[in-house]
Write an enzyme that holds these catalytic residues in place. Structure first.
Site, mmCIF file in Angstrom:
data_model
loop_
_atom_site.group_PDB
_atom_site.id
_atom_site.type_symbol
_atom_site.label_atom_id
_atom_site.label_comp_id
_atom_site.label_asym_id
_atom_site.label_seq_id
_atom_site.Cartn_x
_atom_site.Cartn_y
_atom_site.Cartn_z
ATOM 1 N N ASP A 30 0.853 -1.191 0.000
ATOM 2 C CA ASP A 30 0.000 0.000 0.000
ATOM 3 C C ASP A 30 0.893 1.247 0.000
ATOM 4 O O ASP A 30 1.791 1.381 0.844
ATOM 5 C CB ASP A 30 -0.898 -0.006 1.239
ATOM 6 C CG ASP A 30 -1.879 1.149 1.248
ATOM 7 O OD1 ASP A 30 -3.025 0.941 0.817
ATOM 8 O OD2 ASP A 30 -1.512 2.251 1.681
ATOM 9 N N ASN A 42 -2.715 13.011 -3.652
ATOM 10 C CA ASN A 42 -3.895 13.445 -4.418
ATOM 11 C C ASN A 42 -4.372 14.818 -3.980
ATOM 12 O O ASN A 42 -4.700 15.672 -4.808
ATOM 13 C CB ASN A 42 -5.033 12.429 -4.252
ATOM 14 C CG ASN A 42 -4.904 11.246 -5.195
ATOM 15 O OD1 ASN A 42 -4.300 11.345 -6.255
ATOM 16 N ND2 ASN A 42 -5.465 10.116 -4.810
ATOM 17 N N ASP A 48 -2.542 9.483 -10.312
ATOM 18 C CA ASP A 48 -2.615 8.384 -11.282
ATOM 19 C C ASP A 48 -1.239 8.056 -11.847
ATOM 20 O O ASP A 48 -0.894 6.881 -12.045
ATOM 21 C CB ASP A 48 -3.562 8.751 -12.427
ATOM 22 C CG ASP A 48 -5.029 8.692 -12.023
ATOM 23 O OD1 ASP A 48 -5.323 8.178 -10.926
ATOM 24 O OD2 ASP A 48 -5.873 9.179 -12.800
ATOM 25 N N GLU A 106 -4.829 2.446 -3.909
ATOM 26 C CA GLU A 106 -3.362 2.441 -3.925
ATOM 27 C C GLU A 106 -2.787 1.124 -3.422
ATOM 28 O O GLU A 106 -1.614 1.035 -3.059
ATOM 29 C CB GLU A 106 -2.827 3.598 -3.081
ATOM 30 C CG GLU A 106 -3.139 3.514 -1.594
ATOM 31 C CD GLU A 106 -4.450 4.174 -1.220
ATOM 32 O OE1 GLU A 106 -4.569 4.614 -0.066
ATOM 33 O OE2 GLU A 106 -5.354 4.255 -2.071
#
Length: 329
Positions: free
Chosen positions: A204, A212, A221, A246
């Site tokens: 992760d 973000n 992305d 993620e």
């Protein structure tokens, strides 16, 4: 383009249904899934619902039996026509072509042999004008049949390719091009059925939400793509999939926990060493890292995923940017 997307979505839904029941995506099974999912054959829909109630999985012999017993749709033509769209009708025709593909190939072979035999006998008949004309007409008809069947075969092959593409889309993450959760779950079930021991790594990205929030989802992305590419390169030939958000999963068959730990640590170091910047502004992103948990699995993939997930969060709570594993007792 819209028509293609509708057909692709329908194909994906049918494939998901077949995979849920561990049925091969043959033309017959695909038609069966289509008839059930769309309710085009009411009898079949009720019969299947009665079998799968309570989570029971369909067997291939049950599918074959239902397809033989299912009544035709002649009696439902008016109702179906009033409800079905033009796209559904076209899709149904395509499904029928898929079902007849094997018969088509056999017919082409038989027609070709028949035409060659007639041509040889025409030379022998020669002067008999009536018979010669008859043979010529038969040869012409045979040639036309061969042409039409050849066109049908080409169209069927194109539809098979579309179906293969839809199947691939249904098991691949659109952003990273990695296998998606559905594909990973299927692979884990296969290993469990075979009794293959695997190491399962749950990875992760650390502080991904802040990436973000700070730089925007487009940058997020790109970070996902970079991490996916780095994991794939460093873990090759083992399976790397995007599990969602993620989170990534690495499946390492016949690998012990210590070896899996060393490989994941190599991947973690490769990711953290990347010097990532915002493409538009050249602003540095800072160090991107991930945490990971590793568990061993032989016959219970869900339990192994839960354990790997628990170890992942243990790594998060211990400061992140680290890998934790436990050796089976």
């Amino acid at each position: 383009m819209e028509r293609k997307n509708i057909n692709r979505q329908m194909a994906q839904e049918a494939i998901r249904f077949l995979d849920a029941h561990m049925l091969d995506a043959t033309p017959t099974n695909y038609t069966f899934a289509y008839l059930y999912l769309t309710g085009a054959n009411g009898w079949l829909r009720k019969a299947v619902d009665g079998i799968i109630e309570g989570g029971v999985r369909l067997a291939q012999k049950e599918v074959d039996g239902l397809m033989e017993l299912a009544p035709g749709e002649t009696g439902h033509g008016a109702a179906a026509s009033s409800m079905a769209t033009e796209e559904e009708h076209r899709a149904r025709l395509r499904l029928q072509m898929l079902s007849f593909s094997d018969l088509t190939a056999q017919a082409i072979s038989s027609a070709g042999s028949f035409g060659r035999d007639l041509a040889q006998r025409a030379d022998m008949i020669g002067g008999a004008s009536d018979l010669g004309g008859l043979v010529a007409a038969m040869l012409e008809r045979t040639a036309e049949m061969e042409r039409r069947l050849a066109e049908t075969r080409l169209e069927t092959e194109r539809l098979r390719q579309d179906l293969d593409a839809a199947r691939d889309d249904a098991t691949r993450d659109a952003l990273t091009n990695l296998p998606n959760r559905r594909a990973i779950d299927r692979q884990l079930r296969l290993f469990a059925e075979q009794g293959t021991q695997i190491a399962l790594a749950f990875c992760d990205i650390d502080h991904f939400k802040s990436i973000n929030d700070r730089f925007g989802h487009a940058v997020g992305d790109r970070v996902l793509k970079v991490v996916a590419e780095t994991l794939s390169a460093t873990m090759d030939p083992h399976i790397v999939g995007r599990f969602g958000g993620e989170e990534f999963v690495v499946v390492l068959p016949q690998v012990d926990a210590e070896t899996a730990f060393a490989l994941v640590e190599k991947a973690r170091a490769a990711v953290s060493s990347r010097n990532m910047r915002v493409r538009d502004t050249d602003e540095p992103l800072g160090q991107v890292t991930f945490s990971a948990g590793i568990a061993l699995c032989r016959n219970d993939p869900e339990a192994a995923l839960r354990q790997a997930d628990d170890l992942l969060y243990e790594a998060k709570n211990s400061g992140r940017n680290r890998t934790i594993y436990k050796v089976a007792a």
